[in-house]
Write a protein that holds these residues in place. Structure first.
Motif, mmCIF file in Angstrom:
data_model
loop_
_atom_site.group_PDB
_atom_site.id
_atom_site.type_symbol
_atom_site.label_atom_id
_atom_site.label_comp_id
_atom_site.label_asym_id
_atom_site.label_seq_id
_atom_site.Cartn_x
_atom_site.Cartn_y
_atom_site.Cartn_z
ATOM 1 N N CYS A 267 -27.444 -36.246 -13.143
ATOM 2 C CA CYS A 267 -28.546 -37.169 -13.461
ATOM 3 C C CYS A 267 -29.744 -36.918 -12.554
ATOM 4 O O CYS A 267 -30.651 -37.756 -12.449
ATOM 5 N N GLY A 268 -29.740 -35.744 -11.898
ATOM 6 C CA GLY A 268 -30.907 -35.334 -11.115
ATOM 7 C C GLY A 268 -30.912 -35.756 -9.664
ATOM 8 O O GLY A 268 -31.963 -35.730 -9.017
ATOM 9 N N LYS A 269 -29.748 -36.154 -9.126
ATOM 10 C CA LYS A 269 -29.679 -36.616 -7.740
ATOM 11 C C LYS A 269 -29.043 -35.562 -6.835
ATOM 12 O O LYS A 269 -28.115 -34.867 -7.232
ATOM 13 N N ILE A 270 -29.529 -35.459 -5.617
ATOM 14 C CA ILE A 270 -28.963 -34.575 -4.601
ATOM 15 C C ILE A 270 -28.440 -35.445 -3.453
ATOM 16 O O ILE A 270 -29.176 -36.290 -2.930
ATOM 17 N N PHE A 271 -27.189 -35.225 -3.082
ATOM 18 C CA PHE A 271 -26.591 -36.010 -1.997
ATOM 19 C C PHE A 271 -26.801 -35.310 -0.662
ATOM 20 O O PHE A 271 -26.539 -34.119 -0.520
ATOM 21 N N ILE A 272 -27.288 -36.063 0.328
ATOM 22 C CA ILE A 272 -27.460 -35.551 1.686
ATOM 23 C C ILE A 272 -26.441 -36.258 2.572
ATOM 24 O O ILE A 272 -26.535 -37.473 2.775
ATOM 25 N N PRO A 273 -25.435 -35.552 3.082
ATOM 26 C CA PRO A 273 -24.407 -36.198 3.901
ATOM 27 C C PRO A 273 -24.943 -36.650 5.257
ATOM 28 O O PRO A 273 -25.978 -36.160 5.727
ATOM 29 N N LYS A 274 -24.240 -37.571 5.883
ATOM 30 C CA LYS A 274 -24.620 -38.069 7.208
ATOM 31 C C LYS A 274 -24.519 -36.938 8.218
ATOM 32 O O LYS A 274 -23.596 -36.131 8.189
ATOM 33 N N TYR A 275 -25.478 -36.883 9.137
ATOM 34 C CA TYR A 275 -25.460 -35.882 10.200
ATOM 35 C C TYR A 275 -26.105 -36.485 11.442
ATOM 36 O O TYR A 275 -27.286 -36.822 11.442
#
Length: 261
Positions: free
Chosen positions: A226-234
């Motif tokens: 659906c056009g989303k990019i996940f950025i994990p916690k860092y």
């Protein structure tokens, strides 16, 4: 005349690096021996990482030295990181070799280890490659996070998309038929709640879906569609979603309908 054993070590990922190939190392070591009037007794080739001495060739060499002490005066290698990249292990192995009457020496980074101050230089030679590797890994992590924050999908394209590169050399993913169409149909069918997901998977397979059941379940939960990019916690940077630069396969509301189902 001194007698030397030559130790040539190169891991698989270093085979293409300049100056690290086995042939290059052997040529340099033999040339050094010729110039310094040193007799070469044997040549050892190791294709394992220098992080540990638990390697077949090295273990066999130590066993031979213990059975036949003082067969060689020195064991020569190109640089200290060819000998080891672990400072503690390196010091222990140096002591072991000395007890067996063999002196380790790097021809491009020669050190007289009978001088205490030179042990500081040895520690630097051993640690520098590890620091370089850690910095490279950190740069990769930061580079990938920066790309994700810009909305670029990193890695192998999920089913229904294909990896591409634009004119500027930037990588991106593009919709790839017919898998994209089958997945789009699958999302719509799951949202209707007429058939269960197992039945829809079987129908998708009949339509030509090229994946396993687990891949199908992963796909219908993947926000990339659906056009989303996940950025994990860092560290202090919290995890979040950003709008991707790629073309969505489905609308966002349809994706959340499917998640509710």
């Amino acid at each position: 005349m001194k007698v030397a054993d030559l130790y040539i070590r190169v891991s698989t990922d270093e085979q293409a690096d300049k100056g690290y190939s086995q042939r290059s190392q052997e040529e340099l070591l033999r040339k050094y021996c010729d110039i310094n009037n040193i007799t070469v007794r044997r040549v050892m080739f190791e294709d394992h990482s220098a992080k540990t001495f638990a390697c077949p060739e090295w273990k066999a060499y130590l066993l031979e030295l213990k059975k036949h002490k003082r067969k060689a005066d020195v064991v020569l290698f190109l640089k200290w990181d060819r000998f080891s990249r672990n400072t503690g292990d390196a010091y222990q192995m140096i002591n072991t070799l000395r007890k067996l009457g063999v002196e380790p020496q790097a021809i491009e980074q020669p050190l007289d280890l009978s001088i205490p101050e030179n042990k500081m230089m040895l520690a630097f030679y051993l640690a520098a490659p590890e620091v370089e590797n850690d910095r490279r890994a950190l740069n990769v992590i930061h580079g990938m996070r920066r790309a994700r924050k810009e909305g670029r999908y990193m890695g192998l394209a999920p089913i229904g998309y294909v990896n591409k590169t634009d004119e500027a050399g930037r990588k991106y993913i593009a919709i790839h038929e017919p898998q994209a169409g089958i997945l789009r149909w699958s999302f719509e069918e799951v949202a209707k709640s007429v058939y269960n997901t197992e039945q829809i998977f079987k129908m998708a397979k009949a339509k030509g879906f090229r994946g396993t059941k687990s891949l199908f379940w992963f796909a219908i939960r993947n926000p990339v569609y659906c056009g989303k990019i996940f950025i994990p916690k860092y560290k202090d940077d919290e995890s979040r979603f950003v709008k991707g630069l790629h073309q969505p396969l489905i609308q966002e509301d349809l994706f959340y309908q499917v998640q509710d189902v």
